[in-house]
Design an enzyme around this catalytic site. Structure first.
Site, PDB file in Angstrom:
ATOM      1  CB  CYS A 289      28.074  19.459  44.379  1.00 46.35           C
ATOM      2  SG  CYS A 289      28.871  20.073  45.649  1.00 46.35           S
TER       3      CYS A 289
ATOM      4  CD  GLU B  80      25.581  18.087  37.986  1.00 45.80           C
ATOM      5  OE1 GLU B  80      25.239  17.034  38.039  1.00 45.80           O
ATOM      6  OE2 GLU B  80      25.314  18.722  39.702  1.00 45.80           O
TER       7      GLU B  80
ATOM      8  CE  LYS C 186      42.274  11.599  38.069  1.00 45.64           C
ATOM      9  NZ  LYS C 186      42.396  12.423  37.462  1.00 45.64           N
TER      10      LYS C 186
ATOM     11  CG  PHE D  82      35.364  20.835  36.527  1.00 44.54           C
ATOM     12  CD1 PHE D  82      34.724  22.179  35.711  1.00 44.54           C
ATOM     13  CD2 PHE D  82      34.253  19.529  35.311  1.00 44.54           C
ATOM     14  CE1 PHE D  82      33.537  22.217  35.511  1.00 44.54           C
ATOM     15  CE2 PHE D  82      32.935  20.299  34.965  1.00 44.54           C
ATOM     16  CZ  PHE D  82      33.050  21.809  35.200  1.00 44.54           C
TER      17      PHE D  82
ATOM     18  CD  GLU E 294      40.508  14.306  33.117  1.00 43.95           C
ATOM     19  OE1 GLU E 294      41.098  14.791  34.218  1.00 43.95           O
ATOM     20  OE2 GLU E 294      39.905  13.627  32.723  1.00 43.95           O
TER      21      GLU E 294
ATOM     22  CB  SER F  19      29.698  12.777  36.525  1.00 42.13           C
ATOM     23  OG  SER F  19      30.350  11.954  36.701  1.00 42.13           O
TER      24      SER F  19
END
Ligand code: NAD
Length: 484
Positions: free
Chosen positions: A283, A384, A175, A151, A178, A228
């Site tokens: 990240c 994280e 993909k 995301f 969402e 993740s």
């Protein structure tokens, strides 16, 4: 306002999903629902796989120079629609508008780099490996690849992959996350106008059903995952079971070490951008600040001062430096980390909780936050956070800093700030993280270099971007020739 369910893009057409389940997409600055993502079914995902499979033979035999001409046209169209793309990105993800501009510059760089594929895909050969016998390597595409995206960079991440994948002659399925499907919808609207042959590039929205179908299908050959480490490890195992190629870019905890000889005036802005850029949802974001020796006191003072000046607001407003967290759930997670810091005994120097942004009472805002007296066993020192939090630890020397970095299971990135070439050289030689910054707070490789990562931050062997991507998306076929 009617809230639309976003469509899949299969075989060159926009297709309404028949999925019963949808997920709301929010504007994180206002809390409003702005779209819905369908959780596409197995059948719908199979349709995309079939379209990509059907397009493959024709596309692979299209000359490489012709293939990359499409990439050039997409690149130009992205430039023409730049501000529109940027606004959509900030609207669904929340990041400051200038950060979205930066993300789209990186997106475009990947398209530009992939246009070198006619050269990058050339094989090599040897005459007379035995008298009268020649041998060569040809780099061939393999079939249908797909990516599963996170995301936090909804505009850029898929372009780490598909320009290279289709550039070398594969066909592809994106993909998107969402949580943030709109940036990809916007990109595909632009791509649709370019006239790329049908089925070469497809998009399926959804979650685990779509992803599992992509992995399990005998008609796909490889996956690029970014997200993740927990999910990445699961999917890496599964792709292995199904005999697929995979590259998995996972989570991170990036340590930034400031040596006593660092130039603090120049270091502070780099640290602030690293920890607070994209509201910490990167990240490559700073995860812990390691202050070596007596730099600790002045560093602490200066970073608190700088953080207090950092502005938080609706990312769509020019000049705002930090937008909201991307979701309510993301905000809750960061608030829990802050609470854990307090409960475990760290000292809260700057508290971003409950920050008020005039006009946006329902946004997912957390302001700049700083913890001092952090110790290595604390949750905020190990995990994280993915939010705008700086945990500060004092360490005695570089050896101690490196020991702390190596004790962490992640290995995405780390940085050292110093004016000593010797220290910098020692650091880059010894530290086990895939991306290293020397007086650079966000060690983000440009498109011609691999986006590296080690330990729990990366599973696989070939990385995305540049030459690594060309290797990942091709097979080295050996041909040995003798003529009588
Ligand atoms: P996530 O793992 O929750 O989701 C990533 C993707 O996996 C989404 O598309 C989601 O739909 C899919 N997914 C989730 N659960 C699944 C399941 N059980 N089966 C199949 N698919 C599933 O990650 P996120 O929260 O979207 O992204 C944030 C994470 O991504 C952070 O940890 C961040 O560090 C990492 N990240 C890493 C890099 C990198 O280059 N290493 C870059 C960006 C983000």
């Amino acid at each position: 306002m009617t809230v639309e369910v976003v469509k899949n893009y299969i075989n060159g057409k926009w297709v309404e999903s028949k999925a019963k389940e949808t997920r709301d997409v929010f504007n994180p600055a206002t809390g409003e629902v702005i779209a819905k993502t369908p959780m596409s079914t197995k059948e719908e995902t199979l349709e995309a796989i079939n379209a990509a499979k059907a397009a493959f033979e024709r596309w692979r035999s299209t000359p490489a120079l012709t293939r990359v001409r499409y990439l050039n046209r997409i690149r130009d169209a992205f430039e023409e629609n730049f501000e529109d793309l940027v606004k959509t990105l900030t609207m669904e993800q929340g990041k400051a508008i200038d950060e979205s501009r930066g993300e789209y510059r990186r997106t475009i760089e990947n398209l530009e780099c992939a246009t070198s594929i006619p050269s990058l895909q050339m094989g090599y050969n040897s005459e007379d490996i035995s008298a009268g016998i020649d041998e060569m390597v040809i780099k061939q595409p393999l079939g249908v690849f797909f990516c599963v995206a996170p995301f936090n960079f909804p505009g850029m991440v898929p372009t780490w992959f598909w320009p290279f994948a289709i550039g070398v002659g594969n066909t592809y399925i994106v993909k998107p996350s969402e949580q943030v499907p709109l940036s990809q919808v916007k990109q595909f609207e632009i791509i649709h106008e370019i006239g790329l042959p049908r089925g070469v590039l497809n998009m399926v929205h959804g979650g685990s059903e779509a992803v599992n179908t992509l992995i399990e299908s005998p008609d796909t050959v490889g996956m690029s995952f970014v997200g993740s480490s927990r999910v990445g490890k699961l999917l890496f195992k599964k792709t292995g079971e199904y005999g697929k190629r995979a590259q998995v870019q996972g989570g991170a905890k990036n340590f930034l070490t400031v040596m006593p000889d660092a130039d603090l005036e120049k270091t502070i802005p780099a640290l602030i951008t690293s920890f607070y850029g994209c509201a910490g949802q990167r990240c490559l974001a700073g995860g812990v600040l390691l202050a070596v020796g007596d730099i600790y006191e002045p560093l602490k003072e200066m970073i608190v001062e700088a953080a207090k000046k950092y502005t938080t607001g609706n990312g769509l407003e020019e000049g705002v430096q930090m937008g909201p967290l991307a979701s309510n759930a993301g905000m809750d997670k960061v608030l829990k980390f802050i609470q854990s810091g307090i409960d475990e005994g760290a000292e809260l120097l700057l508290d971003g909780r409950g920050i008020e942004v005039p006009g946006y009472p329902d946004g997912y805002f957390i302001g700049p936050t700083i913890f001092d007296k952090v110790t290595r066993d604390m949750t905020i020192a190990k995990e994280e956070i993915f939010g705008p939090v700086i945990p500060i630890m004092q360490v005695k020397d570089l050896d101690e800093a490196i020991e702390i970095i190596h004790a962490n299971p992640y290995g995405n990135a780390s940085s050292v700030f110093t004016s000593s070439g010797k220290t910098a050289r020692d650091y880059q030689y010894r530290v086990k993280t895939g991306n290293i910054g020397i007086n650079v707070g966000v060690a983000a490789p440009v498109a011609t270099f691999p986006f590296s990562g080690m330990k729990d931050s990366f599973l696989g062997d070939l990385h995305d971007q540049g030459r690594d991507a060309v290797e990942f998306f091709t097979e080295n076929k050996v041909v040995i020739t003798r003529w009588f």
